[in-house]
Design an enzyme around this catalytic site. Structure first.
Site, short mmCIF file in Angstrom:
data_model
loop_
_atom_site.label_atom_id
_atom_site.label_comp_id
_atom_site.label_asym_id
_atom_site.label_seq_id
_atom_site.Cartn_x
_atom_site.Cartn_y
_atom_site.Cartn_z
N THR A 227 -4.57 -1.82 10.26
CA THR A 227 -5.51 -0.94 10.93
C THR A 227 -5.68 0.33 10.09
OG1 THR A 227 -3.65 -0.08 12.15
CG2 THR A 227 -5.01 -1.72 13.24
N LYS B 169 3.94 -1.44 -5.74
CA LYS B 169 4.36 -0.56 -4.66
C LYS B 169 5.81 -0.17 -4.94
CE LYS B 169 4.76 -0.15 0.36
NZ LYS B 169 4.36 -0.64 1.66
N THR C 148 -0.39 -2.66 2.76
CA THR C 148 0.14 -2.21 1.47
C THR C 148 1.25 -3.09 0.90
OG1 THR C 148 1.66 -0.75 2.65
CG2 THR C 148 -0.40 0.21 1.84
N ASP C 149 1.99 -3.80 1.75
CA ASP C 149 3.13 -4.57 1.25
C ASP C 149 2.77 -5.48 0.09
OD1 ASP C 149 5.51 -5.26 3.93
OD2 ASP C 149 4.73 -3.39 3.09
#
Lengths: 638, 453
Positions: free
Chosen positions: B110, B265, B186-187
């Site tokens: 979201t 990341k 983002t993972d």
């Protein structure tokens, strides 16, 4: 007189925030201390509230959002981490803080829920990096006794303290993150308080109860007191930030008067037949009226590009802007507050104070003429600033003037150091709160309740007994200490100086000495716990005599940033040795040998007087007397 | 065991609420010896549904949990009124000014939310109207179209999802958009970014992946800033590569556009978690100044006349194996026996693994399994010539991965095996050829992070 206040239907509710002295912050493992030194990381952020399901925006939040500010954060690594920087999810709730909060809730006879839920309360003035404050409710529906009366304690919440403001520049507010995350208990009473003294008393009792857990932080800024005050026909005004306990009754008194005065103004306006639709939002550019003015303020505005002098008419308000509603503050001051908050301008000028500020009678006449206003009936308010700001400011003034027809507006006000208050913002709507989903709900288990028991304060009669029987205090002194704000300091220092200083000395210093200094006009509110402890340390070490205590504390009250050791050195209050004393006595005897021979019966007084004048404060008077007597004795024998 | 579930509640409490016909938002009263509490019924987080604890929202907004047993009385007092939502303000691009057209495709997560303060629920808000209402500044950057192409946690994304996303982007390119923004968790975002770099050749415009590290319901979310930067890059950047745009530092000052094949990341939670490894980012982005400062070589330039080519097949029989003390050679054997087509090894140092594993690697290569060596150091280039173990690995048929990130090598290998070839010599040639900037032939001194003490 409580009668007067009950007639007025005075209702006061208290909201007290006290910082807890726990090992770690509420949601991370940082220490709970403030840091002054530099060398911090600095970063900038903006806050943007999410849309609510209903598309509504909280009125107070709207004000903040309209200011469109950026925030600059100073993050000292000694007292802040990624959690405070909103770069890491919060850790589990600090168990020590939970236990202390539960203990206080139980001491206030409150219901503790079976499961505690941490919530996010939206705050977008920048004082919380995440844009919300994490808070949870620990106790509900309790009470405390004030004499015979039950004062309802509505809620006890455990929450994180906000970042502290360290500066501001146009478009940016600066905060330091050391204070962010320190656990706070927030205790809110029901509006059961009916007179100013009672408000002060209840505030004191609540503070003392929390301090007695041994886990309350001490010092300036660790306790914040907010009040809700209303009188019949008036409105519930929220007053934030009453710094000192002893200001509470004054703030309540002044607020009662303010509301009464505003109600009077309402009546007066009605008598004059003023109606809300009479007060128009029309803002006029009146720079040309003041083209040749002698007023520096107005000239400055007229000469700047984009700036000017603007005006708004308040029909029927003549003379009312000059009415004093608080000591030193008039109704016009209220309007100026609104202009400041909503328009961002420095202040306003109004016709009730003219001619003045270099503005002449003719200019005032011309002003009324231009605006088609009636000089015998109407008031005009001027703003001399940038056009957009002036217009916003005067519109806010008009709005506030319209509110005057209803009496007292619901506001959040800030307390001033003299007990008066100033407008801060409109009262916020229902708190924008939703669950903190990064933290699972906390079940209040048996083991947690047992941990809490450790912090439940010892009953005061048990303390009294111990003070008298074990510490050897007189009953009178014991009672005085029990009622003192520094009760917990007393207990701590008695333990610390066990075997070195008598508890009576400690108690007397904390209570009688401070009171005596207050009587002499010393600003005792500048005296911190650390000043008292440092001074007594020196007595325990034998560096100074106990007689020196009042002078040291007085000097520290005048220069609070100094240490007791510095003061003692500067004022040469170090204890003198017996050899020195003997030498001084011999000198004094020699100096006054004639008078002594003449009136031997006055010998003691003469010598004592002379010596004490020199050594006052540096040695116990009894020791001096002893040695004077000895010397005189041996002299007489000769 | 039959277990009733009702708005997250389970067991006898679920049954009690069902029997009462109580719904979320109803005003209920709970009575127990010593307590009467009134509040709005709230749902229970399913994870904690086992405990018989009722969650109420009090009139002051706070939630509390009350233990319910047989002696507890629960009554429904009132049903909530229906709220009429006010008409939403629709803000589109500034009239009269021709703006670039950018499409946002959402894959889940979201990036924009609405909060329902009555129930505490946080709901995704992905329509253009909702996005524009929240970030009106976008109106000065592009004409926006937005749609959801899937709704999946990024940790659940698989190679077949890359195929789908690439197809959707290709379609947008066919429509002639000036840029595509992909909202992604983002993972696993870097994996997808790398996949898209390979899956579409001759991109006419940039593909910009964006996410948020701090949830978008919070006022401090990095989402708005990231979206502004992402849309700016999609609309105006001079390059047409697959990039990730996220915060460049913890403050809301600048964003970075990282090449998708060179980004990773590097922190679980920080806003500036995404960093370019063994390369500089492509550009520094200042969304409030509308400025894009290119600081690296551009491999694919923006050119609307380019005809994109879709090569979006990925092989899902590729595994990543990490070298560690005592790693069992059987792990390699198992993968081979299970029919895997490719193995990427996160070797130690310059690209090594325990010598006892080399035989199994040799066997894998003989069976036609491509084995690529990268380094778990992440920074630096593998070199299998320097030490004897490395040379033995080369002899066994290992393909050196140069300075590619293990994750990027994994994606590239999967793409080669899926879209290009399974023939090992060709695989090796393609693997060692720089296709989309995934190999940096020049590692300068400044491409290594400096810690400050």
């Amino acid at each position: 007189m409580s009668n007067k206040y009950s007639e007025l239907g005075l209702k006061v509710g208290l909201e007290i925030h006290i910082q807890l002295d726990t090992m770690h912050k509420l949601f991370c493992k940082c220490p709970t201390k403030l840091v002054e030194a530099g060398g911090e990381e600095v970063f900038e952020r903006e806050l943007r509230p999410a849309r609510s399901e209903l598309g509504e925006v909280d009125v107070a939040a709207l004000l903040e959002w309209r200011r469109k500010r950026r925030f600059k954060y100073y993050a000292p690594p000694e007292a802040s981490c990624l959690v405070e920087a909103d770069e890491e999810p919060p850790h589990m709730v600090n168990r020590e803080a939970l236990a202390v909060a539960i203990a206080i809730a139980k001491a206030l006879n409150m219901y503790v829920p079976d499961e505690i839920h941490v919530m996010r309360k939206v705050v977008i003035d920048g004082s919380n990096t995440s844009g919300f404050q994490r808070t949870c409710i620990i106790g509900l529906n309790g009470y405390m006794l004030d004499g015979e009366r039950k004062i309802g304690i509505q809620t006890l919440c455990l929450e994180e303290d906000a970042a502290r403001k360290v500066g501001e520049e146009p478009g940016s507010v600066h905060y330091k993150l050391d204070r962010l995350g320190i656990p706070l208990v927030e205790i809110a009473t029901a509006p059961d308080i009916n007179d100013p003294e009672q408000a002060e008393r209840v505030a004191y009792k609540i503070g003392q109860l929390v301090r007695l857990t041994g886990k309350a932080k001490r010092g300036l800024g660790t306790i914040r007191q907010d009040l809700n005050v209303s009188i019949r026909g008036g409105a519930k005004t929220e007053i934030k930030g009453v710094q000192h306990l002893y200001l509470i009754s004054k703030v309540v008194e002044y607020e009662v008067v303010r509301q009464q005065k505003l109600l009077w103004i309402k009546e007066e306006l009605l008598k004059r037949g003023v109606k809300p639709e009479d007060i128009k939002d029309t803002v006029y550019n009146v720079s040309d009226v003041f083209a040749g003015t002698k007023s520096k303020i107005l000239r400055r505005a007229i000469s700047r590009k984009g700036y000017g002098v603007y005006a708004i008419v308040l029909p029927g308000f003549k003379g009312l802007l000059g009415v004093e509603v608080q000591p030193g503050r008039r109704f016009g001051t209220e309007l100026a507050d609104y202009a400041r908050v909503w328009g961002g301008i420095g202040g306003i000028i109004h016709t009730d104070e003219l001619p003045g500020y270099g503005i002449s009678d003719e200019e005032v006449r011309a002003l009324y003429e231009k605006l088609l206003a009636d000089p015998s009936r109407d008031a005009i308010v001027l703003a001399a600033d940038r056009e957009d700001r002036s217009r916003e400011a005067l519109k806010a003034v008009a709005e506030r003037a319209r509110m005057a027809l209803q009496g007292v507006p619901e506001e959040t006000r800030a307390a001033n150091p003299d007990g008066t208050t100033r407008y801060m913002r409109p009262r916020p709507g229902g708190a924008r709160m939703y669950p903190e989903t990064d933290i699972p709900p906390i079940e209040v288990t048996e083991s947690l309740l047992r941990e809490a028991d450790r912090y439940v304060p010892e009953p005061l009669d048990t303390k009294l007994k111990r003070f008298v029987e074990v510490y050897g205090l007189s009953r009178g002194l014991a009672l005085t200490v029990l009622n003192d704000l520094r009760l917990d300091l007393f207990e701590k220092l008695v333990e610390k100086y066990r075997g070195r200083l008598s508890p009576t000395l400690v108690a007397s210093t904390i209570t009688n000495t401070i009171r005596m200094l207050k009587g002499e006009g010393i600003s005792i509110e500048n005296i911190d716990d650390r000043h008292i402890e440092e001074t007594l340390d020196l007595v325990a070490e034998g560096v100074i005599a106990k007689e020196a205590i009042p002078e040291v504390l007085a000097e520290l009250a005048r220069n609070p940033e100094k240490s007791a050791r510095e003061v003692v050195k500067e004022k040469k209050l170090v204890s003198i040795s017996i050899e020195e004393l003997e030498k001084l006595i011999e000198e004094a005897i020699e100096k006054n040998i004639e008078s002594i021979k003449e009136k031997p019966q006055k010998a003691f007084n003469i010598v004592m007087g002379e010596v004490m004048r020199i050594v006052r404060g540096r040695v116990d008077g009894r020791v001096v007397a002893e040695h004077v007597k000895k010397k005189l004795f041996s002299l007489l024998r000769q | 065991m039959h277990s009733v579930e009702y708005f997250g509640y389970r067991g006898f409490l679920a049954k009690k609420l069902m029997d009462l016909g109580a719904k979320i938002g109803d005003l209920v009263v709970v009575k127990k010896p010593g307590l009467v509490a009134e509040g709005f019924l709230m749902p229970r987080e399913a994870l904690y549904g086992d405990k018989p604890i009722l969650v109420l929202k009090l009139s002051n907004g706070y939630n509390i949990g009350i233990r319910v047993d047989e002696n507890t009385a629960v009554e429904v007092m009132e049903k909530p009124r229906k709220h009429v939502l006010p008409g939403k303000r629709v803000v589109r691009g500034v009239e009269g000014k021709p703006l670039p057209r950018v499409t946002m495709l959402s894959t889940g997560g979201t990036i924009v939310s609405r909060v329902d303060y009555e129930t505490g629920a946080v709901k995704p808000a992905l329509s253009v109207d909702e996005i524009m209402e929240w970030i009106p500044e976008l109106g000065g950057i592009a004409y926006i179209d937005a749609r959801e192409v899937m709704s999946i946690f990024s940790e659940d994304i698989e190679p077949r999802h890359w195929e789908r996303i690439a197809l959707e982007i290709y379609r947008e390119f066919e429509k002639g958009v000036d840029g595509v923004v992909i909202a992604h968790g983002t993972d696993m975002m870097a994996y997808t970014a790398a996949a898209l770099a390979f899956a579409i050749r001759d991109k006419p415009a940039p593909i910009v992946l964006v996410g948020s590290q701090r949830s978008s319901d919070r006022p401090s979310t990095d989402s708005a800033f990231n979206l502004k930067a992402a849309f700016l890059v999609a609309a105006r950047a001079p390059f047409a590569e697959s990039v990730i745009v996220m915060h460049g530092e913890t403050g809301d000052t600048y964003a970075l556009a990282h090449r998708g094949v060179k980004v990773r990341k590097m922190h679980t939670s920080r806003r500036d978690a995404f960093q370019s490894i063994n390369d500089k980012p492509l550009a520094i982005v200042y969304p409030d100044k509308m400025e894009i400062k290119v600081i690296n070589n551009i491999i694919e330039h923006r050119d609307k006349s380019k005809q994109p080519v879709l090569e979006n097949k990925f092989d899902d029989r590729v595994a990543i194996v990490k070298a560690y003390p005592g790693v069992d050679p059987e792990i390699i054997d198992l993968l081979v026996d299970r029919g895997y087509h490719g193995i990427v090894i996160e070797g130690s140092g310059l690209g090594h693994i325990a010598n006892k594993v080399i035989d199994s690697i040799r066997r894998a290569v003989e069976e036609g399994v491509a084995v690529v060596m990268t380094s778990q150091c992440l920074f630096g280039r593998v070199d299998l010539y320097v030490y004897s173990t490395g040379r033995r690995l080369l002899e066994a048929g290992v393909i050196p991965g140069s300075d590619m990130l293990p994750e990027t090598a994994f994606v590239k290998l999967s793409w080669i095996l899926g879209s290009k070839t399974r023939e090992l010599k060709e695989v090796a040639r393609l693997m060692t050829t720089n296709i989309a900037g995934e190999i940096n032939p020049r590692l300068t001194i400044d491409t290594f992070p400096r810690w400050r003490y």
